[in-house]
Design a protein around this motif. Sequence first.
Motif, PDB file in Angstrom:
ATOM      1  N   UNK A 160       0.822  -1.204   0.000  1.00 48.66           N
ATOM      2  CA  UNK A 160       0.000   0.000   0.000  1.00 48.66           C
ATOM      3  C   UNK A 160       0.859   1.257   0.000  1.00 48.66           C
ATOM      4  N   UNK A 161       2.172   1.115   0.196  1.00 53.24           N
ATOM      5  CA  UNK A 161       3.093   2.237   0.372  1.00 53.24           C
ATOM      6  C   UNK A 161       2.789   2.940   1.700  1.00 53.24           C
ATOM      7  N   UNK A 162       3.458   4.055   1.915  1.00 53.79           N
ATOM      8  CA  UNK A 162       3.291   4.752   3.179  1.00 53.79           C
ATOM      9  C   UNK A 162       2.105   5.708   3.122  1.00 53.79           C
ATOM     10  N   UNK A 163       1.407   5.836   4.243  1.00 58.47           N
ATOM     11  CA  UNK A 163       0.252   6.707   4.326  1.00 58.47           C
ATOM     12  C   UNK A 163       0.666   8.150   4.551  1.00 58.47           C
ATOM     13  N   UNK A 164      -0.279   8.968   4.958  1.00 55.99           N
ATOM     14  CA  UNK A 164      -1.653   8.580   5.287  1.00 55.99           C
ATOM     15  C   UNK A 164      -2.520   8.398   4.043  1.00 55.99           C
ATOM     16  N   UNK A 165      -3.669   7.739   4.266  1.00 55.42           N
ATOM     17  CA  UNK A 165      -4.591   7.451   3.177  1.00 55.42           C
ATOM     18  C   UNK A 165      -5.956   8.071   3.469  1.00 55.42           C
ATOM     19  N   UNK A 166      -6.502   8.755   2.468  1.00 55.64           N
ATOM     20  CA  UNK A 166      -7.866   9.265   2.586  1.00 55.64           C
ATOM     21  C   UNK A 166      -8.880   8.162   2.378  1.00 55.64           C
ATOM     22  N   UNK A 167      -8.519   7.160   1.541  1.00 61.49           N
ATOM     23  CA  UNK A 167      -9.434   6.042   1.282  1.00 61.49           C
ATOM     24  C   UNK A 167      -8.648   4.890   0.676  1.00 61.49           C
TER      25      UNK A 167
END
Length: 383
Positions: A82-89
């Motif tokens: 997923x790689x590094x965040x942060x993630x909005x969704x």
Amino acid sequence: MLSSTALLSSGAGCGGADQTASIDGGPGGAADAGTEAPPADAADAPSFRSPFTIEALAKARIGSENSHGWPHVGKVYADVDWNQGPFAAVTLVVDLDTTCYPFETWAANPPPPAQNVPADCDAFDRNFSAFIDDGAAAASPMPFEIMHAITPFGGPAHHEIDLTDLANALPGEHRLRVDLLSYSDTTGQSTGSNNGWTVSARFEVTPGDAPRRVLAAIPLHAGAVKMGDAWPAVAFDAPDGTVGGRLEYRTSGHGQGAMGTACIGPAEEFCDRHQTIFIDGAQTLDIHPWRYDCASLCTLEHHGAFGPFVNGLDYCRENPLGLPASVRASRANWCPGSMTTPYSWPDIPALAVPGPHTFSFQVSEIIAGGTWMVSAIYYAYGS
């Protein structure tokens, strides 16, 4: 009496006792303590990037337990980052398919002589589960069950599930495992003689501000319980700084046990049970996992004569090889061709307190020959 029935047979599909997938993780003990998220204020937090898609599985072919020549049998794995965040969704998107439908394809892929369906067509409803980190490369043998669904009777399906909190708790590299346990009928009468499914899975990732500050994601349980099993008792720790917690809980009943109290068909597929959830030894939740809406997955259509159906076929568009009466029947929190939507409780006061906790659950009754599949994940949130 109801049964889980395909058009060509009175045999059992997903409801059969052997349909319960084997899920790593024992009945109790301590949950994985190595699942805390990195600090939200890390100095090297990356700048937001454009949305991207991770194609984890592209039409992966999963054969039945007694199949031959398929590249995978019963399950398939994929490494994802997923790689590094942060993630909005972050969303998992899954597409399931088998060669049973559309029926026009039977002209190029006909049933073998004296058989009723194409050899690679699976006419039954089967348990489908997706997991992250199944334990082989992790400190804990307990996986995160991120999706549970039942395949349609011989038809395609499309499912999506939100994984934003999990990705923000655990950015980076992981392993996806997909389980789809099926069986061939070597005579080709009730289902294909060498059948299986095709599975595609992708993660749609949108970097950006996380909706919540997720401190940890902890898998509490992932497995099946049957009559006589001890109820799981799992110890886990909410990290320092926890001010809120959410419990995500999936459950569904399966099997071909004798019809008993509160059952309209074989147990536990057609049994109406209650489940009690305990946090820190206290009864916290009582749920009634039962689906009344399975008729919504039977839009009747008609197809002219083909294969063994010399007079044509009236069928459910969403479950093309299921008997309509079986497709429409209420069940133990699942319907053919549908994802089992997880329960989600964000407001359990005990889970908002840092420190040690325990989790357990009980099913009101389980009859011999039946099982309940249960998984649970705890998410800890900071301010």
